[in-house]
Scaffold this motif. Structure first.
Motif, PDB file in Angstrom:
ATOM      1  N   VAL A 323       0.826  -1.212   0.000  1.00 10.67           N
ATOM      2  CA  VAL A 323       0.000   0.000   0.000  1.00 10.67           C
ATOM      3  C   VAL A 323       0.860   1.262   0.000  1.00 10.67           C
ATOM      4  N   PRO A 324       1.944   1.335   0.792  1.00 11.91           N
ATOM      5  CA  PRO A 324       2.834   2.496   0.641  1.00 11.91           C
ATOM      6  C   PRO A 324       3.346   2.677  -0.789  1.00 11.91           C
ATOM      7  N   ILE A 325       3.594   1.583  -1.489  1.00  9.71           N
ATOM      8  CA  ILE A 325       4.019   1.685  -2.891  1.00  9.71           C
ATOM      9  C   ILE A 325       2.881   2.234  -3.752  1.00  9.71           C
ATOM     10  N   ILE A 326       1.666   1.781  -3.497  1.00 13.39           N
ATOM     11  CA  ILE A 326       0.510   2.216  -4.300  1.00 13.39           C
ATOM     12  C   ILE A 326       0.265   3.713  -4.130  1.00 13.39           C
ATOM     13  N   VAL A 327       0.293   4.192  -2.893  1.00 16.69           N
ATOM     14  CA  VAL A 327      -0.056   5.599  -2.658  1.00 16.69           C
ATOM     15  C   VAL A 327       1.068   6.549  -3.039  1.00 16.69           C
ATOM     16  N   SER A 328       2.270   6.025  -3.217  1.00 17.52           N
ATOM     17  CA  SER A 328       3.392   6.894  -3.588  1.00 17.52           C
ATOM     18  C   SER A 328       3.825   6.619  -5.025  1.00 17.52           C
ATOM     19  N   LEU A 329       4.609   5.584  -5.256  1.00 18.97           N
ATOM     20  CA  LEU A 329       5.186   5.330  -6.579  1.00 18.97           C
ATOM     21  C   LEU A 329       4.129   5.092  -7.655  1.00 18.97           C
ATOM     22  N   GLU A 330       3.192   4.166  -7.407  1.00 25.40           N
ATOM     23  CA  GLU A 330       2.196   3.875  -8.441  1.00 25.40           C
ATOM     24  C   GLU A 330       1.345   5.097  -8.739  1.00 25.40           C
ATOM     25  N   SER A 331       0.923   5.804  -7.718  1.00 29.80           N
ATOM     26  CA  SER A 331       0.107   7.002  -7.926  1.00 29.80           C
ATOM     27  C   SER A 331       0.895   8.085  -8.655  1.00 29.80           C
ATOM     28  N   PHE A 332       2.168   8.227  -8.321  1.00 35.83           N
ATOM     29  CA  PHE A 332       3.017   9.201  -9.002  1.00 35.83           C
ATOM     30  C   PHE A 332       3.144   8.868 -10.494  1.00 35.83           C
ATOM     31  N   LEU A 333       3.357   7.605 -10.811  1.00 34.30           N
ATOM     32  CA  LEU A 333       3.481   7.196 -12.211  1.00 34.30           C
ATOM     33  C   LEU A 333       2.181   7.418 -12.975  1.00 34.30           C
ATOM     34  N   ILE A 334       1.060   7.212 -12.317  1.00 37.18           N
ATOM     35  CA  ILE A 334      -0.230   7.475 -12.962  1.00 37.18           C
ATOM     36  C   ILE A 334      -0.339   8.942 -13.368  1.00 37.18           C
ATOM     37  N   LEU A 335       0.056   9.827 -12.475  1.00 40.31           N
ATOM     38  CA  LEU A 335      -0.014  11.260 -12.781  1.00 40.31           C
ATOM     39  C   LEU A 335       0.971  11.656 -13.878  1.00 40.31           C
ATOM     40  N   ARG A 336       2.166  11.055 -13.860  1.00 36.38           N
ATOM     41  CA  ARG A 336       3.176  11.424 -14.845  1.00 36.38           C
ATOM     42  C   ARG A 336       2.874  10.861 -16.237  1.00 36.38           C
ATOM     43  N   LEU A 337       2.375   9.632 -16.310  1.00 36.61           N
ATOM     44  CA  LEU A 337       2.169   8.980 -17.605  1.00 36.61           C
ATOM     45  C   LEU A 337       0.798   9.254 -18.206  1.00 36.61           C
ATOM     46  N   PHE A 338      -0.133   9.766 -17.384  1.00 35.77           N
ATOM     47  CA  PHE A 338      -1.455  10.132 -17.904  1.00 35.77           C
ATOM     48  C   PHE A 338      -1.761  11.589 -17.554  1.00 35.77           C
ATOM     49  N   PRO A 339      -0.944  12.520 -18.018  1.00 41.12           N
ATOM     50  CA  PRO A 339      -1.134  13.928 -17.632  1.00 41.12           C
ATOM     51  C   PRO A 339      -2.439  14.512 -18.135  1.00 41.12           C
ATOM     52  N   ASP A 340      -2.983  13.936 -19.215  1.00 40.06           N
ATOM     53  CA  ASP A 340      -4.254  14.432 -19.742  1.00 40.06           C
ATOM     54  C   ASP A 340      -5.444  13.704 -19.145  1.00 40.06           C
ATOM     55  N   GLY A 341      -5.187  12.780 -18.218  1.00 41.43           N
ATOM     56  CA  GLY A 341      -6.265  12.042 -17.552  1.00 41.43           C
ATOM     57  C   GLY A 341      -6.824  10.892 -18.352  1.00 41.43           C
ATOM     58  N   ILE A 342      -6.237  10.563 -19.497  1.00 41.67           N
ATOM     59  CA  ILE A 342      -6.711   9.454 -20.330  1.00 41.67           C
ATOM     60  C   ILE A 342      -5.807   8.254 -20.100  1.00 41.67           C
ATOM     61  N   VAL A 343      -6.382   7.164 -19.582  1.00 39.37           N
ATOM     62  CA  VAL A 343      -5.616   5.963 -19.261  1.00 39.37           C
ATOM     63  C   VAL A 343      -5.542   5.062 -20.486  1.00 39.37           C
ATOM     64  N   THR A 344      -4.332   4.700 -20.885  1.00 40.01           N
ATOM     65  CA  THR A 344      -4.124   3.787 -22.003  1.00 40.01           C
ATOM     66  C   THR A 344      -3.389   2.539 -21.517  1.00 40.01           C
ATOM     67  N   ARG A 345      -3.503   1.457 -22.298  1.00 39.96           N
ATOM     68  CA  ARG A 345      -3.054   0.161 -21.815  1.00 39.96           C
ATOM     69  C   ARG A 345      -1.538   0.056 -21.601  1.00 39.96           C
ATOM     70  N   ALA A 346      -0.751   0.400 -22.598  1.00 41.23           N
ATOM     71  CA  ALA A 346       0.689   0.168 -22.498  1.00 41.23           C
ATOM     72  C   ALA A 346       1.301   0.846 -21.269  1.00 41.23           C
ATOM     73  N   PRO A 347       1.069   2.138 -21.059  1.00 40.74           N
ATOM     74  CA  PRO A 347       1.609   2.765 -19.841  1.00 40.74           C
ATOM     75  C   PRO A 347       1.032   2.162 -18.561  1.00 40.74           C
ATOM     76  N   ALA A 348      -0.251   1.773 -18.597  1.00 41.98           N
ATOM     77  CA  ALA A 348      -0.866   1.193 -17.409  1.00 41.98           C
ATOM     78  C   ALA A 348      -0.190  -0.115 -17.036  1.00 41.98           C
ATOM     79  N   TYR A 349       0.077  -0.955 -18.027  1.00 42.27           N
ATOM     80  CA  TYR A 349       0.759  -2.217 -17.750  1.00 42.27           C
ATOM     81  C   TYR A 349       2.185  -1.971 -17.262  1.00 42.27           C
ATOM     82  N   PHE A 350       2.834  -0.963 -17.804  1.00 36.22           N
ATOM     83  CA  PHE A 350       4.171  -0.597 -17.326  1.00 36.22           C
ATOM     84  C   PHE A 350       4.110  -0.190 -15.855  1.00 36.22           C
ATOM     85  N   ILE A 351       3.120   0.629 -15.498  1.00 36.77           N
ATOM     86  CA  ILE A 351       2.961   1.073 -14.110  1.00 36.77           C
ATOM     87  C   ILE A 351       2.738  -0.128 -13.194  1.00 36.77           C
TER      88      ILE A 351
END
Length: 387
Positions: A323-351
């Motif tokens: 959970v510490p990983i989810i709220v920090s690293l994973e959440s950070f990567l979500i914001l960085r890789l989806f700056p426009d708020g649109i979730v796509t598969r390849a970056p999501a699987y990378f995250i």
């Protein structure tokens, strides 16, 4: 392969000094550790992948993901705890191991819990928690968005980690929301200890099992897992699982039972049987799942390998640090890789892959905390025992 203790082994134990018996590695059931390790991986995948991305990636919202249900894995943890805490008693027919475990239990659980909460506390203080913003992107305000809605303080950290986690846990007040299971773990342990303290023979225990099980299935379904665990401990030491596992028919029926559990976790929730509460279904499913594994040499062999043993050592750390990983690293990567708020598969699987790997690495480091907790709980027992 860790299996039922043979009658010859039990005769050897009967003629050996208690202090040597207590240290004997055969008193530890490695099959339980191996299964616990894979259950921890189940929780990890469920949270990192399904819970975070189910509303954006349809494949993680489909029925098959129920096979990676975190609640089912936690129910398995509880059954395993019931057997692990009672096993030495059944082998030795001696209450001393129970007394020692009872004295150690709070310290053994609380030190890793505190360390896990401290990690989140430090992340919050360093402004490295991004879960609220990420929850908007992945459309999970009902889960990720509920985490950590408070200002951290040392007083709150101490009160929650030392007391509140067992008595007043809520998602909104917790430094680690998956710690809801710790109150069940602590008081389920007390149930095991009391049962073994107040009974002196197998008949008395089976009467208690028979009286408590129906009531707990209806009103305390996660606590009944500890009863199931004690029952399995009785059956293992009696050699029941060993005899079953030697029969080809039992091996086939065990596989059929696992298929039935899989159907119960996936199909049943979608065919109008929702009146059978989730906790009951998960607890009974976990008991059937483990009974099937214990009754089959085929299935047990799947857990007799180096990877399973390593995961067994990492099981509690994985549960505490992901959970510490989810709220920090994973959440950070979500914001960085989806700056426009649109979730796509390849970056999501990378995250997901990065978050899974980071969780395993963090768990490996956290093993040192786990080992310290074991040493500290042993020292605490020695101190209390000398009073």
């Amino acid at each position: 392969m860790a299996n039922a203790l043979s009658s010859e082994t039990q005769r050897i134990y009967a003629n050996r000094p208690a202090q040597k018996i207590a240290a004997d590695p055969k008193l530890r059931l490695h099959i339980l550790d191996s299964i616990r390790g894979w259950a921890a991986i189940d929780v990890l995948i469920f949270h990192v992948c399904h819970e975070v991305f189910a509303n954006k990636l349809p494949e993680f919202g489909r029925y098959w993901i129920s096979l990676c249900d975190g609640g089912f894995a936690v129910a398995i943890f509880f059954v395993l705890s019931g057997e692990a805490l009672s096993h030495a008693y059944f082998v030795r027919n001696d209450v001393e191991p129970v007394r020692k475990l009872a004295i150690k239990r709070y310290v053994r659980l609380t030190i890793p819990i505190f360390a896990s909460c401290l990690i989140v506390f430090l992340l919050m203080k360093a402004n490295l928690v991004y879960s609220h913003e990420a929850a908007v992107v992945v459309d999970r305000p009902d889960w990720l968005g509920r985490f950590l809605p408070f200002e951290p303080s040392v007083g709150h950290l101490l009160s929650y980690s030392l007391i509140g986690v067992y008595f007043q846990h809520t998602t909104e007040t917790s430094y680690n929301p998956v710690l809801w299971s710790m109150s069940v773990e602590l008081f389920g342990s007390v149930l095991v200890f009391l049962t073994l303290f107040v009974t002196r023979n197998r008949t008395q225990r089976w009467v208690i099992f028979a009286l408590l099980t129906p009531f707990m299935v209806l009103f305390a379904p996660f606590f009944v897992c500890f009863i199931f665990g004690m029952v399995f401990g009785e059956l293992r030491v009696a050699g029941t699982f060993k005899r079953l596992a030697a029969r080809p028919a039992a091996n086939v029926l065990s596989v059929v039972a696992l298929i039935g559990v899989a159907a119960g976790l996936t199909i049943v929730p979608f065919v109008g049987l929702a009146h059978f509460a989730v906790a009951q279904r998960l607890s009974i499913g976990a008991a059937v799942f483990l009974f099937a594994i214990y009754s089959s040499n085929w299935l047990q062999s799947l857990f007799d390998n180096r990877l399973s043993h390593v995961l067994g050592e990492l099981s509690f750390p994985i549960y505490l640090v992901h959970v510490p990983i989810i709220v920090s690293l994973e959440s950070f990567l979500i914001l960085r890789l989806f700056p426009d708020g649109i979730v796509t598969r390849a970056p999501a699987y990378f995250i997901m892959l990065v978050s899974l790997a980071a969780s395993l690495l963090a768990a490996r480091a956290f093993v040192h905390v786990e080992r310290f907790a074991i040493r500290a709980s042993n020292a605490f027992f020695t101190f209390i025992d000398r009073l």
